[in-house]
Structure formats: C-alpha cells, structure tokens
Write an enzyme that holds these catalytic residues in place. Sequence first.
Site, PDB file in Angstrom:
ATOM      1  N   GLU A 172      14.974  -4.052  -5.920  1.00  0.00           N
ATOM      2  CA  GLU A 172      15.724  -3.134  -6.795  1.00  0.00           C
ATOM      3  C   GLU A 172      15.030  -1.789  -6.735  1.00  0.00           C
ATOM      4  OE1 GLU A 172      17.527  -6.316  -9.968  1.00  0.00           O
ATOM      5  OE2 GLU A 172      16.250  -4.694 -10.674  1.00  0.00           O
ATOM      6  N   LYS A 213       2.558  -8.954 -11.102  1.00  0.00           N
ATOM      7  CA  LYS A 213       1.700  -7.771 -10.926  1.00  0.00           C
ATOM      8  C   LYS A 213       2.436  -6.596 -11.556  1.00  0.00           C
ATOM      9  CE  LYS A 213       0.716  -4.382  -8.813  1.00  0.00           C
ATOM     10  NZ  LYS A 213       0.684  -3.100  -9.545  1.00  0.00           N
ATOM     11  N   CYS A 264      16.360   3.969 -13.347  1.00  0.00           N
ATOM     12  CA  CYS A 264      16.936   3.848 -12.006  1.00  0.00           C
ATOM     13  C   CYS A 264      18.431   4.131 -11.996  1.00  0.00           C
ATOM     14  CB  CYS A 264      16.650   2.470 -11.445  1.00  0.00           C
ATOM     15  SG  CYS A 264      17.238   1.148 -12.504  1.00  0.00           S
ATOM     16  N   GLU A 322      15.384  11.505  -5.502  1.00  0.00           N
ATOM     17  CA  GLU A 322      15.247  10.945  -6.846  1.00  0.00           C
ATOM     18  C   GLU A 322      14.101  11.650  -7.561  1.00  0.00           C
ATOM     19  OE1 GLU A 322      13.590   6.953  -7.397  1.00  0.00           O
ATOM     20  OE2 GLU A 322      15.241   6.497  -8.755  1.00  0.00           O
TER      21      GLU A 322
HETATM   22  P1  NAD Z   1       6.485   2.097  -7.136  1.00  0.00           P
HETATM   23  O1  NAD Z   1       7.275   1.636  -5.979  1.00  0.00           O
HETATM   24  O2  NAD Z   1       5.474   3.155  -6.948  1.00  0.00           O
HETATM   25  O3  NAD Z   1       5.698   0.872  -7.794  1.00  0.00           O
HETATM   26  C1  NAD Z   1       6.351  -0.294  -8.250  1.00  0.00           C
HETATM   27  C2  NAD Z   1       5.368  -1.444  -8.217  1.00  0.00           C
HETATM   28  O4  NAD Z   1       5.028  -1.715  -6.867  1.00  0.00           O
HETATM   29  C3  NAD Z   1       4.056  -1.182  -8.947  1.00  0.00           C
HETATM   30  O5  NAD Z   1       3.654  -2.353  -9.618  1.00  0.00           O
HETATM   31  C4  NAD Z   1       3.112  -0.860  -7.796  1.00  0.00           C
HETATM   32  O6  NAD Z   1       1.753  -1.149  -8.086  1.00  0.00           O
HETATM   33  C5  NAD Z   1       3.626  -1.786  -6.727  1.00  0.00           C
HETATM   34  N1  NAD Z   1       3.287  -1.404  -5.351  1.00  0.00           N
HETATM   35  C6  NAD Z   1       3.095  -0.170  -4.845  1.00  0.00           C
HETATM   36  N2  NAD Z   1       2.785  -0.236  -3.535  1.00  0.00           N
HETATM   37  C7  NAD Z   1       2.794  -1.545  -3.199  1.00  0.00           C
HETATM   38  C8  NAD Z   1       2.549  -2.258  -1.997  1.00  0.00           C
HETATM   39  N3  NAD Z   1       2.231  -1.637  -0.866  1.00  0.00           N
HETATM   40  N4  NAD Z   1       2.661  -3.604  -2.005  1.00  0.00           N
HETATM   41  C9  NAD Z   1       2.998  -4.255  -3.140  1.00  0.00           C
HETATM   42  N5  NAD Z   1       3.207  -3.631  -4.321  1.00  0.00           N
HETATM   43  C10 NAD Z   1       3.118  -2.293  -4.343  1.00  0.00           C
HETATM   44  O7  NAD Z   1       7.560   2.500  -8.245  1.00  0.00           O
HETATM   45  P2  NAD Z   1       7.290   3.178  -9.669  1.00  0.00           P
HETATM   46  O8  NAD Z   1       6.965   4.607  -9.433  1.00  0.00           O
HETATM   47  O9  NAD Z   1       6.345   2.313 -10.447  1.00  0.00           O
HETATM   48  O10 NAD Z   1       8.719   3.025 -10.358  1.00  0.00           O
HETATM   49  C11 NAD Z   1       9.735   3.957 -10.264  1.00  0.00           C
HETATM   50  C12 NAD Z   1      10.751   3.554  -9.226  1.00  0.00           C
HETATM   51  O11 NAD Z   1      11.335   2.294  -9.545  1.00  0.00           O
HETATM   52  C13 NAD Z   1      11.925   4.518  -9.116  1.00  0.00           C
HETATM   53  O12 NAD Z   1      12.222   4.762  -7.769  1.00  0.00           O
HETATM   54  C14 NAD Z   1      13.078   3.749  -9.773  1.00  0.00           C
HETATM   55  O13 NAD Z   1      14.360   4.144  -9.382  1.00  0.00           O
HETATM   56  C15 NAD Z   1      12.760   2.363  -9.395  1.00  0.00           C
HETATM   57  N6  NAD Z   1      13.433   1.411 -10.279  1.00  0.00           N
HETATM   58  C16 NAD Z   1      14.528   0.714  -9.805  1.00  0.00           C
HETATM   59  C17 NAD Z   1      15.215  -0.154 -10.643  1.00  0.00           C
HETATM   60  C18 NAD Z   1      16.432  -0.894 -10.139  1.00  0.00           C
HETATM   61  O14 NAD Z   1      16.848  -1.827 -10.798  1.00  0.00           O
HETATM   62  N7  NAD Z   1      17.016  -0.544  -9.013  1.00  0.00           N
HETATM   63  C19 NAD Z   1      14.811  -0.330 -11.957  1.00  0.00           C
HETATM   64  C20 NAD Z   1      13.700   0.393 -12.413  1.00  0.00           C
HETATM   65  C21 NAD Z   1      13.014   1.261 -11.547  1.00  0.00           C
END
Ligand code: NAD
Length: 503
Positions: A266, A191, A300, A397
């Site tokens: 992550e 997804k 991230c 963040e």
């Molecule tokens: P997000 O958490 O909003 O969304 C990530 C994914 O989760 C999307 O596909 C979203 O549709 C899905 N999602 C959202 N709510 C959900 C739920 N209730 N159940 C299941 N899936 C759900 O994050 P974002 O805004 O897309 O990405 C940015 C974030 O990702 C930042 O906080 C960044 O630090 C983090 N990130 C971490 C790493 C790492 O390796 N630690 C790497 C890249 C990004």
Amino acid sequence: MTELSTHLEKLDGYLARFRENGISNLINGEDCPALSGETFTSISPIDESVVCTVARSSAADVDAAAEAAKAAFPAWRDLPALERKKILIGIAEGIEARAEEIALCECHDTGQAFRFMSKAALRGAENFRYFADQVTSARDGKNLQSPTLMNVTTRVPIGPVGVITPWNTPFMLSTWKIAPALAAGCTVVHKPAEFSPVTARILAEIAHEAGLPPGVWNLVNGFGEDAGKRLTEHPAIKAIAFVGESRTGSLITKQGADTLKRMHLELGGKNPVVVFEDADLERALDAVIFMIYSINGERCTSSSRLLIQDSIKEEFEARLIERVNRIQVGHPLDPQTEVGPMIAKEHFDKVTSYFGIAEEDGATIAAGGAREGDKGFFVKPTLFTNASNKMRIAQEEIFGPVLTSIPFSTEEEALEMANDTQYGLSGYVWTNDLTRALRFTNHLEAGMIWVNSENVRHLPTPFGGVKSSGIGRDGGDWSFEFYMEQKHIGFARGQHRIPRLGA
Ligand code: NAD
C-alpha cells in the site's frame, strides 16, 4: 485549566514509563532491548525535544522475532476459531479501555491533531471486532463437483508474516494489518515506523494482556534499512504486508525476491479531486478542504490535486483561499487545532522545499507557503494556484497540508489530467450528472473512488491502489486472501479409470 493543559498532564503520566525506560522490543512475550544494546531517540515534532529512547534492532533481533513467530505458528493456527475470536475481542476491549492514552500518545508522537485522532483508537478496536466476527468462516471454501471427484477448497493461514507500517496514523494502520493476520491464524512480526514507536508498543502490550500466547505477535523496533530489510528477507516469514512510500515498496520487493515473499503493498498517491460546474459546490468545498488539510495532509488518500472546471474556478478558489487561511495550526493536543506539526525534520524539509519548487515552476502560492512559528515542524496550510498538471507540485507526493489547484475545461481534459500521474490510489468526483459520474469513474485509474463524498471507509470494501500506488487489496475477505493460501483437495467418488503406464 484548559483542555490542552489537561491533555498535557495526562500525557506526562502516560509517557513517564517510556521516558524512564525507553521503548524495548517484545519478542516471544518478553520485553527485550536490542541485542546490541543500541538505541535511537524519538523526537517530538512539537518542540523537537527528546521523547524517549527506542531499541534499535538489527538482523539478530529480527531473527529472534521471526523464530518466535515460527515456533508459535502451529499452535495459533490450530487453536479453535472461537478461542481466537475471544482473544481478538479481548484486544478490541483493551484498546477501548485505553483509547484516551492511545489518542494522546499518538498525537504527541506524530503531530496529528487530537480532533481527528481521538477516534483513531476506536477505529482500531473496530478493526479487531470486524475481523473477530470473520474468524469462524475465514477457512470456509467451496465444494466443486466433477464427474470423478468431489473437489473441496479450504483456506489455510500462510504462516508467520511481517507487517511494516509507516508513521502516518500508525495505530490505526497497525490494527488494520495485524487484526486480519491474527484472525486468519498467522503469527506476526511487526516493525513500526521509527518516527512513531509509542502506540505500536501499547498495542502489543494490550494484545498480550488479552491472552495472546507468547510469540504470536512480536514487536521489533528499528530502522527500515536494517530491521525492516531483514524482516523482508527472513526465510521463516512467508508474506510482508507493507504500507509506505512507493520507492520503499519497490525496494522491499527486491529484498523479498530470494525468499519468494508474497507482498501486499500500500503505497503513495497524488489523488485528484475533480469538481465539475454542476456539483453541489458547498459540499465539494468542505470535502476538498477536509481531504487535504485534515490529518496534516499526511494521508495516502488525501486529495492533493484539485481539478476545477474553469467556469467556476475563480469563485471556488477565492472561497478556498479564505478558508485555508483560517485553518487553525497549533499544538496537536489542543482540541481547537486543525493542523499540527509535520512528523519530523526530514519530512518538514521535504514539504517546505515544494514552496520554492512551486515558484520556480511558475505557480502561485495563493495561501500559506511558509513555516509556522520557529520551533517544531509546523507548516502553514498551503494552496498553489495557476498550476499545470505537468509541474512537480502536481506529480509528486508532497504528503503535507499542501493543495495544488489546476483548471480544466472539458470532461475529457479532466480525465486525461486525473490519470496523468504515476499513482492511482484514490479519486474523488463531484458532479450531479449521473451519466457523467458513471463514465468518469469507469475510466479513472484508481483503486478507490468516491462520488460526491469524501473518503468514508467501510471495512468490507476493498482498499488499495493501482499503478505506483500499490499491489493487492485489504478489507473484508480481501485481507484473508492475502494472509491465507487456497488449498484444493480432490476426493475420488468411485473407481474412475486411472491411466496405466508400464502395465
Ligand atoms: P517509508 O516507505 O519511508 O517507511 C515505511 C516503513 O518502511 C517504515 O517502517 C520504514 O522503517 C520501513 N522501511 C524503510 N525502508 C525499508 C527497507 N529497505 N526494507 C524494509 N522496510 C523499510 O514511508 P513513510 O514515510 O513512513 O510513510 C509515508 C508513505 O506511506 C507515503 O508515501 C504514504 O502515501 C504511504 N502510505 C500509503 C498508504 C496506503 O494505504 N496506500 C497508507 C498510509 C501511508
């Protein structure tokens, strides 16, 4: 013709089919719209125009994908390792052949600058090649002799898994999760983030063209709260590899509790880069700038908190301001561009809201602090100075090209501030004092630390965070530990005594 116009012309060709037909799901090797017929629109971060429509999946679509992954699992698990390896190499070759298409679409979809993304596809291919090389040994185990038994361990794939990815560097992150899952023998339901659906679709197509059997890799588009949620709850899905925000990580942990999902999370970061007065300041300056302003700061592991020793603060900040003001903001497909637009209106609003928050908290906006242009989601690269580690700009963040600079006087103070956050993903230390580097890294609360270096990823090393930055590790064998179960089998070596009850 400029390079930008050449890129735009090529992009038009690549996007034409999506503009015309939209992006559908790929379930059991079949192209399918959402069962409800619903779609959502993907918006360009560059000019806010509609790029295409995308299938808006609900629970029923996820159920179909999970059932397909479940049905395909036994045959994929049992396929001889060398055949699985051949398919993974075929996927890597397919990615390499379409690297330009992937790079241009990724930049357009996410707003990331082409100069950083031009290599993203190749890094994705590298992930497939790396894990293809591990396929033949992934299930190897140990032989642990005891007086009565020959104890053998082996690893078996956990089953169908769900992969949920964010919108920052979505192509690379998808390959990073899916390549080891397939190498382990798991089947996948992916997804992707709703804001960046294009390259996930291209990637799944490449996999099928490389001969991946139907059902092994299923792509379901849609929103987190419906499609993503159902994936985390589906009983056929044995584990969820998730990359995203910390609060989403906490939500999906709750959602997966009833079916006892294994989770790899992550999550976010507020990573410190600590610059001591004895450091190579030229290199430190380049690294500080690179690690927050490249990839639009939507990374991230970005070093979003600069902890700078007070003896060198004035000069370092002055040079920083000069460089930050010269960073090229522009169209992501222009090779000159260093910072492109933020991914979406919601994110642009979040990032720009911190300009007011910084001022309210008494920090100084030393560079940037404003929107760039009046169309699209462009933000000027921003530097906050005169900040303290307690301010929101030092604790939260922001996930944009925004750096908060905080002075310290002693090593102890630097360490205390570096650790004083809910996050613990990465840390960067600049010093030429070896014993200090050893001391400091020993106590720094982070999953990954680089000394006198920016983040340079080496695939066999563990990737992940501590505290609110995540649970679990990727990379090398750590990826297999997540996607596989350890199994122990004890073979009696003779006629050892078995306790006799009721005899
Ligand atoms: P997000 O958490 O909003 O969304 C990530 C994914 O989760 C999307 O596909 C979203 O549709 C899905 N999602 C959202 N709510 C959900 C739920 N209730 N159940 C299941 N899936 C759900 O994050 P974002 O805004 O897309 O990405 C940015 C974030 O990702 C930042 O906080 C960044 O630090 C983090 N990130 C971490 C790493 C790492 O390796 N630690 C790497 C890249 C990004």
